[in-house]
Design a protein around this motif. Structure first.
Motif, PDB file in Angstrom:
ATOM      1  N   VAL A   1       0.834  -1.199   0.000  1.00  0.00           N
ATOM      2  CA  VAL A   1       0.000   0.000   0.000  1.00  0.00           C
ATOM      3  C   VAL A   1       0.869   1.249   0.000  1.00  0.00           C
ATOM      4  O   VAL A   1       1.917   1.291   0.653  1.00  0.00           O
ATOM      5  N   GLN A   2       0.455   2.249  -0.768  1.00  0.00           N
ATOM      6  CA  GLN A   2       1.156   3.524  -0.747  1.00  0.00           C
ATOM      7  C   GLN A   2       0.951   4.175   0.607  1.00  0.00           C
ATOM      8  O   GLN A   2      -0.189   4.312   1.067  1.00  0.00           O
ATOM      9  N   LYS A   3       2.030   4.575   1.219  1.00  0.00           N
ATOM     10  CA  LYS A   3       1.977   5.054   2.602  1.00  0.00           C
ATOM     11  C   LYS A   3       1.018   6.228   2.775  1.00  0.00           C
ATOM     12  O   LYS A   3       0.314   6.318   3.781  1.00  0.00           O
ATOM     13  N   THR A   4       0.981   7.115   1.787  1.00  0.00           N
ATOM     14  CA  THR A   4       0.142   8.307   1.908  1.00  0.00           C
ATOM     15  C   THR A   4      -1.204   8.153   1.199  1.00  0.00           C
ATOM     16  O   THR A   4      -1.962   9.121   1.080  1.00  0.00           O
TER      17      THR A   4
ATOM     18  N   GLU B   1       4.202  -0.861   3.528  1.00  0.00           N
ATOM     19  CA  GLU B   1       4.002   0.512   3.069  1.00  0.00           C
ATOM     20  C   GLU B   1       5.092   0.889   2.078  1.00  0.00           C
ATOM     21  O   GLU B   1       6.278   0.672   2.327  1.00  0.00           O
ATOM     22  N   LEU B   2       4.672   1.447   0.947  1.00  0.00           N
ATOM     23  CA  LEU B   2       5.601   1.812  -0.117  1.00  0.00           C
ATOM     24  C   LEU B   2       5.481   3.300  -0.424  1.00  0.00           C
ATOM     25  O   LEU B   2       4.504   3.952  -0.061  1.00  0.00           O
ATOM     26  N   ALA B   3       6.462   3.823  -1.125  1.00  0.00           N
ATOM     27  CA  ALA B   3       6.523   5.266  -1.373  1.00  0.00           C
ATOM     28  C   ALA B   3       5.623   5.709  -2.515  1.00  0.00           C
ATOM     29  O   ALA B   3       5.246   6.875  -2.587  1.00  0.00           O
ATOM     30  N   SER B   4       5.274   4.786  -3.431  1.00  0.00           N
ATOM     31  CA  SER B   4       4.519   5.198  -4.606  1.00  0.00           C
ATOM     32  C   SER B   4       3.683   4.049  -5.143  1.00  0.00           C
ATOM     33  O   SER B   4       3.889   2.882  -4.783  1.00  0.00           O
TER      34      SER B   4
ATOM     35  N   GLY C   1       4.257  -0.335  -5.819  1.00  0.00           N
ATOM     36  CA  GLY C   1       3.281  -1.403  -5.647  1.00  0.00           C
ATOM     37  C   GLY C   1       3.211  -2.307  -6.858  1.00  0.00           C
ATOM     38  O   GLY C   1       3.117  -3.535  -6.736  1.00  0.00           O
ATOM     39  N   LYS C   2       3.271  -1.726  -8.043  1.00  0.00           N
ATOM     40  CA  LYS C   2       3.251  -2.519  -9.277  1.00  0.00           C
ATOM     41  C   LYS C   2       4.481  -3.420  -9.360  1.00  0.00           C
ATOM     42  O   LYS C   2       4.396  -4.579  -9.783  1.00  0.00           O
ATOM     43  N   ILE C   3       5.614  -2.887  -8.951  1.00  0.00           N
ATOM     44  CA  ILE C   3       6.852  -3.682  -8.936  1.00  0.00           C
ATOM     45  C   ILE C   3       6.720  -4.845  -7.964  1.00  0.00           C
ATOM     46  O   ILE C   3       7.118  -5.979  -8.264  1.00  0.00           O
ATOM     47  N   ALA C   4       6.133  -4.580  -6.784  1.00  0.00           N
ATOM     48  CA  ALA C   4       5.930  -5.638  -5.795  1.00  0.00           C
ATOM     49  C   ALA C   4       5.009  -6.721  -6.329  1.00  0.00           C
ATOM     50  O   ALA C   4       5.235  -7.920  -6.108  1.00  0.00           O
ATOM     51  N   MET C   5       3.976  -6.313  -7.062  1.00  0.00           N
ATOM     52  CA  MET C   5       3.053  -7.280  -7.645  1.00  0.00           C
ATOM     53  C   MET C   5       3.756  -8.132  -8.704  1.00  0.00           C
ATOM     54  O   MET C   5       3.638  -9.359  -8.717  1.00  0.00           O
TER      55      MET C   5
END
Length: 327
Positions: free
Chosen positions: A33-36, A63-66, A70-74
């Motif tokens: 999830v994007q942190k913000t 929590e990710l920065a962008s 998230g797409k990279i993690a997927m």
């Protein structure tokens, strides 16, 4: 009496076996999830009310920065669920990655102007300076261009366009450096709380492009093979997200847990965040969502071209997830 004692004895044995058995492990779902982002708001409501535990789910949140992270993690297989849009999912499917999408929010951006601006309609953008968040192939920007072409206006040539990151565009709008700005919904909410007004929201122009209702541009994205092997866990996850959304609709108290995650303590902005979030909660069937997404995909493919949609001219048939009961 003997029969009663026999039942009590049987119950005692059952309880003993149950208590002596190893604890059942909850199904684990890894979420990036994007942190913000607003997904963190929903997860706070889920955890704060114990909905995850009630559903026998263990949510492992990274929590990710962008959103790109998230797409990279997927793609790397390190996340089971992320938030993204059906456009990206369809593009990935066309290139071999069998991802699938379930609606999360229909909240979209808007064209914002200062309260005192002379601009009253979208046609008034002609000859003006318009700042656009997200770049040249941002979906909202492409949809706005398509809408204006219906009126014979080519915004790319008939207006001065400046691109930038969403926070920068919002800051420059407040400084009065442009006549209007097109930004993501949460940054529009910030401007709204500062007295800006909406010239038009992207939701408002969608009917002119063929959509029949509010379209969820953002959704939960997961691999369809993972979903097939975790079908019940996915259904329970969707169920608790719905409960969390309903809680955030009906309970202002629930926002007390969300407020620290928004990055503001300003009551006006918190109210605007709350109202816009509630407006974006999906309320339509998956079939209706998908039909409108197909229509808008064609518009986006025509306007954005291959750079936006990749090799597929049509929305991939498996883009939307249809396995949730009642949908």
């Amino acid at each position: 009496m003997t029969r009663v004692l026999g039942r009590i004895s049987a119950l005692a044995v059952t309880l003993a076996l149950t208590l002596g058995a190893p604890a059942h492990a909850a199904d684990t779902i890894r979420i990036a999830v994007q942190k913000t982002g607003t997904f963190s708001w929903e997860l706070a409501a889920i955890r704060g009310t114990g909905l995850d535990k009630e559903a026998d789910l263990s949510l492992e949140v990274t929590e990710l920065a962008s959103t790109e992270a998230g797409k990279i993690a997927m793609r790397a297989g390190s996340a089971d669920i992320i938030l993204s849009d059906w456009l990206w999912v369809s593009r990935e499917r066309a290139m071999g990655a069998k991802l699938t999408f379930y609606p999360y929010s229909s909240a979209l951006g808007a064209v914002m102007v200062p309260a005192s601006s002379p601009l009253q309609t979208l046609a008034d953008l002609k000859g003006r300076k318009l700042a656009v968040a997200g770049g040249a192939i941002d979906k909202s920007w492409l949809l706005l261009q398509a809408r204006m072409k219906h009126d014979g206006i080519d915004l790319k040539s008939d207006a001065t366009i400046v691109y930038g990151a969403p926070p920068l565009i919002a800051a420059k709008a407040l400084d009065g450096e442009m006549d209007a700005s097109l930004n993501f919904w949460n940054f529009c909410a910030q401007l709204e709380a500062k007295g800006f007004r909406r010239l038009a929201s992207i939701e408002e122009i969608l009917p002119n492009l063929g959509a029949k209702g509010a379209v969820s541009a953002v959704g939960y994205v997961f691999d369809e093979s993972w979903a097939a092997s975790h079908k019940d866990a996915v259904a329970r996850f969707i169920a608790i997200t719905r409960k969390a959304k309903q809680l955030l609709v009906t309970s202002d108290t629930a926002w007390d847990k969300v407020a620290p995650l928004t990055g503001t303590s300003d009551p006006a902005l918190l109210k605007t965040y709350r109202d816009r979030y509630r407006d974006g909660i999906p309320r339509r069937s998956i079939d209706d969502e998908e039909k409108d997404a197909r229509v808008l995909y064609r518009v986006l493919a025509e306007t954005g071209g291959r750079d936006l949609v990749g090799p597929a001219a049509e929305l991939d048939p498996g883009t939307f997830y249809h396995a949730i009961p009642g949908d």
